[in-house]
Design an enzyme around this catalytic site. Structure first.
Site, PDB file in Angstrom:
ATOM      1  N   SER A 174       8.569  -3.790   1.769  1.00  0.00           N
ATOM      2  CA  SER A 174       8.677  -5.094   1.093  1.00  0.00           C
ATOM      3  C   SER A 174       9.423  -6.083   1.989  1.00  0.00           C
ATOM      4  O   SER A 174       9.188  -7.290   1.932  1.00  0.00           O
ATOM      5  CB  SER A 174       9.416  -4.944  -0.239  1.00  0.00           C
ATOM      6  OG  SER A 174       8.803  -3.949  -1.020  1.00  0.00           O
ATOM      7  N   LYS A 210       9.200   7.388   3.990  1.00  0.00           N
ATOM      8  CA  LYS A 210       9.701   6.206   4.716  1.00  0.00           C
ATOM      9  C   LYS A 210      11.230   6.149   4.638  1.00  0.00           C
ATOM     10  O   LYS A 210      11.906   5.861   5.607  1.00  0.00           O
ATOM     11  CB  LYS A 210       9.070   4.956   4.095  1.00  0.00           C
ATOM     12  CG  LYS A 210       9.799   3.667   4.328  1.00  0.00           C
ATOM     13  CD  LYS A 210       9.219   2.943   5.482  1.00  0.00           C
ATOM     14  CE  LYS A 210       9.974   1.724   5.906  1.00  0.00           C
ATOM     15  NZ  LYS A 210      10.637   0.973   4.863  1.00  0.00           N
ATOM     16  N   HIS A 220       3.744   1.735  -1.710  1.00  0.00           N
ATOM     17  CA  HIS A 220       4.027   1.990  -3.131  1.00  0.00           C
ATOM     18  C   HIS A 220       2.766   2.494  -3.853  1.00  0.00           C
ATOM     19  O   HIS A 220       2.820   3.431  -4.645  1.00  0.00           O
ATOM     20  CB  HIS A 220       4.461   0.702  -3.838  1.00  0.00           C
ATOM     21  CG  HIS A 220       5.747   0.108  -3.350  1.00  0.00           C
ATOM     22  ND1 HIS A 220       5.808  -1.130  -2.749  1.00  0.00           N
ATOM     23  CD2 HIS A 220       7.022   0.568  -3.380  1.00  0.00           C
ATOM     24  CE1 HIS A 220       7.065  -1.412  -2.453  1.00  0.00           C
ATOM     25  NE2 HIS A 220       7.820  -0.397  -2.811  1.00  0.00           N
ATOM     26  N   GLU A 242       0.823  -1.213   0.000  1.00  0.00           N
ATOM     27  CA  GLU A 242       0.000   0.000   0.000  1.00  0.00           C
ATOM     28  C   GLU A 242       0.866   1.276   0.000  1.00  0.00           C
ATOM     29  O   GLU A 242       0.444   2.303  -0.519  1.00  0.00           O
ATOM     30  CB  GLU A 242      -0.950  -0.052   1.201  1.00  0.00           C
ATOM     31  CG  GLU A 242      -2.141   0.872   1.151  1.00  0.00           C
ATOM     32  CD  GLU A 242      -2.930   0.849  -0.165  1.00  0.00           C
ATOM     33  OE1 GLU A 242      -3.261   1.960  -0.631  1.00  0.00           O
ATOM     34  OE2 GLU A 242      -3.207  -0.240  -0.716  1.00  0.00           O
ATOM     35  N   GLY A 279       8.802   8.154  -1.181  1.00  0.00           N
ATOM     36  CA  GLY A 279       8.209   8.016   0.144  1.00  0.00           C
ATOM     37  C   GLY A 279       9.087   8.623   1.235  1.00  0.00           C
ATOM     38  O   GLY A 279      10.313   8.530   1.180  1.00  0.00           O
ATOM     39  N   VAL A 311       3.054   5.128   4.818  1.00  0.00           N
ATOM     40  CA  VAL A 311       1.826   4.340   4.996  1.00  0.00           C
ATOM     41  C   VAL A 311       2.140   3.208   5.968  1.00  0.00           C
ATOM     42  O   VAL A 311       3.155   2.510   5.824  1.00  0.00           O
ATOM     43  CB  VAL A 311       1.326   3.776   3.648  1.00  0.00           C
ATOM     44  CG1 VAL A 311       0.092   2.921   3.845  1.00  0.00           C
ATOM     45  CG2 VAL A 311       1.048   4.916   2.678  1.00  0.00           C
ATOM     46  N   GLN A 323      17.022   9.059   2.032  1.00  0.00           N
ATOM     47  CA  GLN A 323      17.039   8.934   0.565  1.00  0.00           C
ATOM     48  C   GLN A 323      16.368  10.143  -0.089  1.00  0.00           C
ATOM     49  O   GLN A 323      16.868  10.697  -1.061  1.00  0.00           O
ATOM     50  CB  GLN A 323      16.314   7.651   0.172  1.00  0.00           C
ATOM     51  CG  GLN A 323      16.014   7.526  -1.304  1.00  0.00           C
ATOM     52  CD  GLN A 323      15.413   6.176  -1.658  1.00  0.00           C
ATOM     53  OE1 GLN A 323      16.114   5.188  -1.715  1.00  0.00           O
ATOM     54  NE2 GLN A 323      14.111   6.128  -1.877  1.00  0.00           N
TER      55      GLN A 323
HETATM   56  P1  AMP Z   1      11.287   0.536  -2.449  1.00  0.00           P
HETATM   57  O1  AMP Z   1      10.563  -0.327  -3.413  1.00  0.00           O
HETATM   58  O2  AMP Z   1      11.319  -0.015  -1.055  1.00  0.00           O
HETATM   59  O3  AMP Z   1      12.632   1.002  -2.956  1.00  0.00           O
HETATM   60  O4  AMP Z   1      10.414   1.849  -2.315  1.00  0.00           O
HETATM   61  C1  AMP Z   1      10.012   2.580  -3.439  1.00  0.00           C
HETATM   62  C2  AMP Z   1       9.424   3.884  -2.979  1.00  0.00           C
HETATM   63  O5  AMP Z   1       8.309   3.605  -2.130  1.00  0.00           O
HETATM   64  C3  AMP Z   1      10.403   4.738  -2.151  1.00  0.00           C
HETATM   65  O6  AMP Z   1      10.230   6.100  -2.501  1.00  0.00           O
HETATM   66  C4  AMP Z   1       9.964   4.473  -0.740  1.00  0.00           C
HETATM   67  O7  AMP Z   1      10.260   5.516   0.152  1.00  0.00           O
HETATM   68  C5  AMP Z   1       8.462   4.323  -0.915  1.00  0.00           C
HETATM   69  N1  AMP Z   1       7.894   3.574   0.200  1.00  0.00           N
HETATM   70  C6  AMP Z   1       8.273   2.359   0.659  1.00  0.00           C
HETATM   71  N2  AMP Z   1       7.538   2.015   1.736  1.00  0.00           N
HETATM   72  C7  AMP Z   1       6.680   3.036   1.957  1.00  0.00           C
HETATM   73  C8  AMP Z   1       5.657   3.289   2.929  1.00  0.00           C
HETATM   74  N3  AMP Z   1       5.378   2.429   3.903  1.00  0.00           N
HETATM   75  N4  AMP Z   1       4.972   4.443   2.840  1.00  0.00           N
HETATM   76  C9  AMP Z   1       5.250   5.351   1.864  1.00  0.00           C
HETATM   77  N5  AMP Z   1       6.197   5.177   0.920  1.00  0.00           N
HETATM   78  C10 AMP Z   1       6.894   4.034   0.968  1.00  0.00           C
END
Ligand code: AMP
Length: 284
Positions: A186, A149, A37, A35, A147, A176, A153
Site C-alpha cells: 500500500s 512480505k 491482499h 493484488e 503474507g 506478490v 510479522q
Molecule cells: P497490510 O495491509 O500491509 O498490513 O497487509 C495485510 C496483509 O497482506 C499482511 O499479511 C501482509 O503481509 C500481506 N501483504 C502485503 N503486501 C503483500 C504482498 N505484496 N504479497 C503478499 N502479501 C502481502
C-alpha cells in the site's frame, strides 16, 4: 458482502457461523487493497465457508514519526475489490471501538521482535500482536492468512499463536510482485516517478544475492550483504535501514548461507517511504 463495524456484531456473526459448523478464514489488513491482499483473500476463499477480511489502520503499530495520518484509505474502493473476490464479511472497526479510553493491555512477544523491524520501529510488533489477538477473539477464525512480505510479522504471529494456545492455523502466503519485481505494498502509492528506480533496488538486490549464491555456493554472508548494500546505496535516494541474512525460523543472523537463509531488508526512499522485502536465497 456485509460490512461490519463493531466487535459485538462481528463476534455474534462469527459465533453463529461456528454454531452451524462453518469454517471461518480471516485475512487481517490495513486496507488500500492491492493484488497482494487479494491473493490472501483468494487463498482464504479456497479453504473457508466464510471469509472475513478485517480492515483497520492500527494506530498502535505506528511510531509517532510514522505515516499513520497519511496511510491511504478508501473504504468504498476496498469494499468493491473484496466483494469481487467473494469475501463474506468486511470488518472495519473504528479506532474508538478497538481501543476504548480505558484500554490497558498489550500483547508482547519476546525475542523474535527485538531485531530487524523491531529495532527500527520500537513498539511496532506490540501493536501488531495486540491488534491481531483482538481480531482473533472478535472474528473467531479457524485459520488466518498472512503474507510472507511481512516476514518477521508472520514469525511473531506464529509464536504468539503457539504461546497463547489460539486454536487457529496460521497460513503464510508468498509475496506478490509487480512485473518489475517490486513487492506490492500500500505504501507504493507514496512513490513518485523519480523514486521508482530507488524502490526497485530492493527486489534487484534480492535477485543479485540469489545469482551470487547460485554462482558461488561458498560465498560468505558478509560478502553477500556488502554486495547488495553497495547496489542499493548506488541509488542516492536509498538509505538502508537493515539488510541481513537470517534463519527463516529463528530470525537469528546466519553464519553461512543455507536452504534456511532469508535475505531481509528495509530501505528508506528519500527519507520518506520505508519499504521492506525479503526472499529465501536458495530455491528448493
Ligand atoms: P497490510 O495491509 O500491509 O498490513 O497487509 C495485510 C496483509 O497482506 C499482511 O499479511 C501482509 O503481509 C500481506 N501483504 C502485503 N503486501 C503483500 C504482498 N505484496 N504479497 C503478499 N502479501 C502481502
Amino acid at each position: 458482502m456485509k460490512v461490519v463495524t463493531t466487535p459485538a456484531e462481528i463476534q455474534m456473526l462469527a459465533g453463529q457461523y461456528r454454531s452451524k459448523g462453518l469454517i471461518i478464514g480471516l485475512v487481517p489488513t490495513m486496507g488500500w487493497f492491492h493484488e497482494g491482499h487479494l491473493s490472501l483473500m483468494r487463498e482464504a476463499r479456497k479453504k473457508a465457508d466464510k471469509v472475513i477480511v478485517s480492515l483497520f489502520v492500527n494506530p498502535m503499530q505506528f511510531g509517532p514519526a510514522e505515516d499513520l495520518d497519511s496511510y491511504p484509505y478508501d473504504l468504498d474502493r476496498d469494499c468493491k475489490l473484496a466483494e469481487e473476490i467473494g469475501v463474506d464479511l468486511l470488518y472495519a472497526p473504528a479506532k474508538g471501538v478497538m481501543y476504548p479510553q480505558k484500554f490497558a493491555t498489550t500483547v508482547h512477544v519476546e525475542g523474535l521482535t527485538s531485531g530487524l523491524c523491531g529495532e527500527s520501529r520500537p513498539g511496532h510488533f506490540d501493536g501488531v500482536t495486540t491488534v491481531v489477538a483482538k481480531l482473533f477473539n472478535q472474528t473467531l477464525p479457524h485459520f488466518a492468512v498472512f503474507g510472507e512480505k511481512d516476514f518477521q510479522q508472520l514469525a511473531v504471529i506464529r509464536q504468539m499463536v503457539a504461546d497463547l494456545d489460539f486454536p487457529i492455523e496460521i497460513i503464510g502466503h508468498p509475496i506478490v510482485r509487480e512485473d518489475s519485481g517490486l513487492a506490492m505494498s500500500s505504501r507504493n502509492t507514496y512513490l513518485k516517478d523519480n523514486e521508482m528506480a530507488a524502490a526497485h533496488s530492493l527486489s534487484k538486490g534480492i535477485e543479485l544475492a540469489k545469482t551470487l549464491v547460485k554462482n558461488n555456493r561458498g560465498i560468505s554472508v558478509q560478502q553477500l550483504i556488502e554486495r547488495v548494500s553497495e547496489d542499493v546505496t548506488s541509488h542516492r535516494k536509498c538509505d538502508i535501514d537493515y539488510i541481513e541474512i537470517v534463519d527463516k525460523n529463528t530470525l537469528d543472523p546466519c553464519k553461512q548461507v543455507s536452504v534456511d537463509s532469508v535475505l531481509v531488508m528495509a530501505v528508506k526512499i528519500n527519507g520518506r517511504i520505508r519499504l521492506i522485502d525479503n526472499s529465501i536465497l536458495i530455491a528448493c
